[in-house]
Design an enzyme around this catalytic site. Structure first.
Site, PDB file in Angstrom:
ATOM      1  N   SER A   1      -8.124  -5.861 -10.168  1.00 41.43           N
ATOM      2  CA  SER A   1      -6.854  -4.584 -10.948  1.00 41.43           C
ATOM      3  C   SER A   1      -6.249  -5.572 -10.703  1.00 41.43           C
ATOM      4  O   SER A   1      -5.114  -5.996 -12.088  1.00 41.43           O
ATOM      5  CB  SER A   1      -6.782  -4.461  -9.360  1.00 41.43           C
ATOM      6  OG  SER A   1      -6.302  -3.136  -9.301  1.00 41.43           O
TER       7      SER A   1
ATOM      8  N   LYS B   1       0.711  -1.015  -0.025  1.00 42.27           N
ATOM      9  CA  LYS B   1      -0.058   0.084   0.051  1.00 42.27           C
ATOM     10  C   LYS B   1       0.701   1.307   0.101  1.00 42.27           C
ATOM     11  O   LYS B   1       2.108   1.490   0.361  1.00 42.27           O
ATOM     12  CB  LYS B   1      -0.936   0.298   0.938  1.00 42.27           C
ATOM     13  CG  LYS B   1      -2.535   0.720   1.288  1.00 42.27           C
ATOM     14  CD  LYS B   1      -3.070  -0.204   0.112  1.00 42.27           C
ATOM     15  CE  LYS B   1      -4.281   0.700  -0.243  1.00 42.27           C
ATOM     16  NZ  LYS B   1      -5.082   0.016  -0.633  1.00 42.27           N
TER      17      LYS B   1
ATOM     18  N   ASP C   1      -7.248   4.438  -5.119  1.00 44.69           N
ATOM     19  CA  ASP C   1      -7.290   4.658  -3.476  1.00 44.69           C
ATOM     20  C   ASP C   1      -8.215   6.056  -3.043  1.00 44.69           C
ATOM     21  O   ASP C   1      -8.282   6.728  -3.667  1.00 44.69           O
ATOM     22  CB  ASP C   1      -6.830   3.763  -2.423  1.00 44.69           C
ATOM     23  CG  ASP C   1      -7.101   3.466  -0.804  1.00 44.69           C
ATOM     24  OD1 ASP C   1      -7.805   4.809  -0.358  1.00 44.69           O
ATOM     25  OD2 ASP C   1      -7.280   2.193  -0.620  1.00 44.69           O
TER      26      ASP C   1
END
Length: 447
Positions: free
Chosen positions: A379, A128, A168
């Site tokens: 994704s 992330k 995001d």
């Protein structure tokens, strides 16, 4: 040392090594709590420092992001990328641009991503990233300059076989476009698989925009089906009004539900007659306005400034905004107002106290690492299309997504039952995600 003591010892190590990171502590605590029943039955998972290694990122990157605003003033933000675990495949996880972003937030998201990606059944690891940059109120040129500066540093750490970021909160198609353009310029090649969430004309995938919202509804639909119910005729609350919320609303209403409310940080909108999805898309995606503007053009809708959306009566709640938005008191109100199913569209939107209330009240609860895995799953499907220079139809990609979400539900349900916690999708998701990663780590040695 018994299992309770071992797990407590593991957790205390995490607290000592990661001070001041409450969201990360919360995510680790939830997983470790589920693993108690695994360690009772399969104690070898406590060997070889496995759990300690799992809680320590493989790599943590923090970097300066300087950029120039429209007044010619130099601004400096901080960029992050936490490459948490690559045992199943290249790191995969989104980039978040929001003023609340710090290392602890990124580590919590990256840790959750390990198990979420594992549950998809696809060969992707967990990571992330993001920045404390706030796109709100910035001009197009300011956002472009920031994205280019951010990618100037990040590009050396990513690649289609190494680390594949996506979007995001605060990172949509516009931001992905600016970052991909800078990556292509710096790398001197069109490596389309290096980012996902791209535009359809330059390597993107159909359904990617809808995937997380659609996916949470597909998962929730299986949860309802397991109890002899469906979305047809159900009343649904959806918190948020961003990408995930919009497409959760759209799919729920396609399945026959009436969405009776949605929200943003300014308050919530009650919609007893359902949501005009096209109007909502225009307000949030085109005008980039607050939800109050929806009310001005929508018959029967009412704006509640600063109100609590969880006060609405419904059958199903889909928290799709941000972490820890739904607390223990909110959970009690939901249960009292008739909510029987909660599926998380955001990452960890329910506090531990809320989850405990759901257990006590018999509310069926699906954690984000299972219910919102549709985004990263699609994704990964985009990565497959990029690798083969192919482009799939909307219908085919949506079928793949629906099948993946159904498989995740089945895996969570069957795993929970195997460990004598039938119907506990938190334990099912945590254990199923953990075991796949743990078995691969054990097989690959101490690395």
């Amino acid at each position: 040392m018994n299992v309770e003591e071992k797990v407590s010892d593991f957790y205390q190590q995490v607290l000592r090594r990661n001070a001041g990171e409450p969201e990360f502590h919360q995510a680790v605590s939830e997983v470790l709590d589920s693993l108690k029943v695994v360690l009772e039955k399969d104690p070898h998972y406590a060997d070889q420092g496995l759990i300690q290694r799992l809680c320590e990122p493989e790599r943590q990157l923090i970097f300066r992001v300087p950029w120039v605003d429209d007044q010619g003033v130099v601004q400096v933000n901080r960029g992050f990328r936490v490459q948490f675990n690559s045992v199943l495949g290249p790191y995969k996880g989104g980039l978040r641009f929001h003023p609340s972003v710090n290392l602890g937030i990124i580590k919590f998201l990256g840790f959750e991503q390990i198990f979420k990606n594992s549950l998809t059944g696809l060969p992707i690891g967990g990571g992330k990233g993001g920045s404390d940059f706030d796109p709100k109120g910035k001009s197009e040129l300011e956002i472009m300059r920031f994205c280019q500066s951010f990618m100037t540093e990040l590009h050396r750490h990513i690649g289609e076989y190494r680390d594949v970021p996506a979007g995001d909160i605060g990172v949509g198609g516009r931001e992905i476009g600016y970052m991909f353009g800078q990556y292509r310029r710096l790398a001197n090649q069109h490596e389309s698989g290096v980012l996902t969430g791209k535009g359809l004309t330059w390597g993107g995938s159909l359904v990617r925009t809808e995937a997380t919202g659609y996916g949470v509804v597909y998962f929730a639909s299986k949860m309802l089906e397991a109890h002899g119910e469906s979305f047809d005729g159900a009343k649904v609350i959806v918190s948020g009004s961003g990408n995930v919320a919009i497409y959760a609303i759209e799919k729920a209403q396609q399945l026959g539900a009436t969405v009776v409310g949605f929200s943003d940080s300014s308050g919530y909108v009650s919609t007893p007659n359902g949501v005009d999805v096209e109007l909502l898309k225009d307000v949030k995606e085109v005008r980039r306005a607050r939800v109050a503007e929806y009310v001005a053009a929508a018959e029967g809708a009412e704006f509640h400034e600063g109100g609590n959306i969880w006060e609405l009566a419904a059958d199903v709640a889909l928290p799709c905004a941000t972490q820890n938005e739904l607390n223990g008191e909110d959970a009690k109100v939901l249960a009292a107002n008739g909510v029987r199913y909660v599926a998380e569209g955001a990452n960890m939107p329910s506090t531990p106290e809320a989850v405990e209330v759901f257990r006590e009240k018999g509310v069926n609860f699906a954690p984000g690492k299972a219910a919102n895995a549709g985004g990263v799953a699609t994704s990964a499907l985009e990565m497959q299309q990029n690798a083969t220079r192919d482009s799939w139809s909307f219908e085919y990609t949506d079928e793949r997504l629906q099948k993946i979400m159904e498989n995740i539900f089945t895996t969570c349900a069957s795993t929970a039952a195997t460990y004598d916690h039938e119907g506990d999708y938190v334990i099912g998701a945590n254990i199923a995600g953990f075991k796949k990663v743990a078995n691969a780590m054990l097989a690959q040695g101490i690395v």
